[in-house]
Write a protein that holds these residues in place. Structure first.
Motif, mmCIF file in Angstrom:
data_model
loop_
_atom_site.group_PDB
_atom_site.id
_atom_site.type_symbol
_atom_site.label_atom_id
_atom_site.label_comp_id
_atom_site.label_asym_id
_atom_site.label_seq_id
_atom_site.Cartn_x
_atom_site.Cartn_y
_atom_site.Cartn_z
ATOM 1 N N ASN A 31 10.342 19.419 -7.777
ATOM 2 C CA ASN A 31 9.468 18.610 -8.631
ATOM 3 C C ASN A 31 8.146 19.298 -8.942
ATOM 4 O OD1 ASN A 31 11.306 16.426 -8.618
ATOM 5 N ND2 ASN A 31 10.530 15.780 -6.614
ATOM 6 N N SER A 32 7.966 20.521 -8.446
ATOM 7 C CA SER A 32 6.704 21.220 -8.659
ATOM 8 C C SER A 32 6.472 21.489 -10.142
ATOM 9 C CB SER A 32 6.697 22.550 -7.906
ATOM 10 O OG SER A 32 5.505 23.261 -8.195
ATOM 11 N N GLN A 33 5.197 21.411 -10.538
ATOM 12 C CA GLN A 33 4.820 21.676 -11.927
ATOM 13 C C GLN A 33 4.302 23.100 -12.122
ATOM 14 O OE1 GLN A 33 2.070 18.299 -11.896
ATOM 15 N NE2 GLN A 33 3.307 17.294 -13.475
ATOM 16 N N THR A 35 5.703 25.991 -12.712
ATOM 17 C CA THR A 35 6.233 26.798 -13.817
ATOM 18 C C THR A 35 5.827 26.255 -15.186
ATOM 19 O OG1 THR A 35 8.340 25.608 -13.654
ATOM 20 C CG2 THR A 35 8.174 27.731 -12.507
ATOM 21 N N ASP A 36 5.145 25.104 -15.209
ATOM 22 C CA ASP A 36 4.559 24.625 -16.462
ATOM 23 C C ASP A 36 3.290 25.407 -16.793
ATOM 24 O OD1 ASP A 36 6.552 22.720 -16.519
ATOM 25 O OD2 ASP A 36 5.269 21.100 -15.757
ATOM 26 N N HIS A 37 2.746 26.106 -15.792
ATOM 27 C CA HIS A 37 1.462 26.787 -15.952
ATOM 28 C C HIS A 37 1.522 28.286 -15.655
ATOM 29 C CE1 HIS A 37 -0.553 22.848 -16.235
ATOM 30 N NE2 HIS A 37 0.327 22.473 -15.328
ATOM 31 N N ASP A 39 4.208 31.780 -15.512
ATOM 32 C CA ASP A 39 5.504 32.372 -15.852
ATOM 33 C C ASP A 39 6.401 32.352 -14.609
ATOM 34 O OD1 ASP A 39 7.659 34.094 -16.348
ATOM 35 O OD2 ASP A 39 6.456 35.505 -17.503
ATOM 36 N N SER A 198 1.245 19.452 -7.960
ATOM 37 C CA SER A 198 1.377 18.101 -8.497
ATOM 38 C C SER A 198 0.059 17.707 -9.140
ATOM 39 C CB SER A 198 1.729 17.111 -7.378
ATOM 40 O OG SER A 198 1.712 15.789 -7.887
ATOM 41 N N ASP A 200 -0.148 14.829 -10.999
ATOM 42 C CA ASP A 200 -0.049 13.389 -11.283
ATOM 43 C C ASP A 200 -0.868 12.569 -10.296
ATOM 44 O OD1 ASP A 200 1.716 14.034 -13.309
ATOM 45 O OD2 ASP A 200 3.452 13.934 -11.969
#
Length: 200
Positions: A31-33, A35-37, A39, A198, A200
């Motif tokens: 659920n880690s975010q 790779t949204d930030h 590469d 996270s 959120d």
């Protein structure tokens, strides 16, 4: 190695680093975010061999007491740093800016270095930029009298928003762990990237 980052105080994040796998440890978070930030190809903890790297620590002062003995004597911490019954560090928490966390991951500053120091093989786990890890103003704390695990730390006056608010109180900034105890800090765990971000 599990390295978390989540919202903390206004303008900063709270992170924790689990230095040892717990008996409840699971596979890296799905659920880690991160790779949204960053590469995905950069989301790694490199393992490198540099037998000369340990010489950087020869220029650093070794504090008189153990890490635990010196707490509230030569330094304070933002949060409690967990140790086991023998004084070996298991986890620590700290605050930082989100961009620093992302950049440490992006630049692969979290890494494991095999080196020679004091006539034996150690593994160095770095938690800061290289120039912060090898700063000659850093100090070393042994975890106990076995002298097989050391903390590399920078002691700095406490700051809030970049402003020194407690000039006479030095706070410990954890830069690296030097370990000859692969049984306590297993390499397969230390090199497994588990950056749990996270927002959120």
């Amino acid at each position: 190695m599990r390295i978390t980052c989540s919202p903390g105080f206004p303008g900063s994040m709270i992170g924790s680093i689990d230095l040892q796998p717990s008996k409840y440890y699971n596979a890296p978070s799905s659920n880690s975010q991160i790779t949204d930030h960053v590469d995905p190809e950069l989301v790694t903890i490199p393992y490198v061999e540099d037998l000369e790297f340990g010489s950087h620590f020869d220029a650093m002062k070794i504090m008189n007491g153990t890490y635990k003995d010196e707490m509230h004597v030569s330094y304070d911490v933002e949060f409690t740093i967990d140790v086991d019954k023998k004084g070996y560090i298991t986890q620590f928490e700290h605050t930082f800016q989100l961009e620093r966390y992302l950049d440490l991951v992006r630049t692969q500053s979290y890494k494991v270095i095999k080196t020679n120091w004091r006539g034996q093989i150690f593994h160095v786990m770095t938690y800061s930029y290289l120039e912060e890890v090898i700063n000659t103003k850093d100090v070393l704390f042994r975890c106990n009298n076995a002298e097989d695990v050391f903390v590399v730390a920078e002691l700095m006056p406490h700051r809030v928003g970049g402003i020194v608010v407690q000039p006479n109180n030095l706070y410990l900034h954890f830069r690296a762990l030097i370990s000859a105890r692969d049984d306590l800090y297993p390499l397969d765990y230390m090199c497994e990237p588990d950056f749990d971000l996270s927002l959120d």
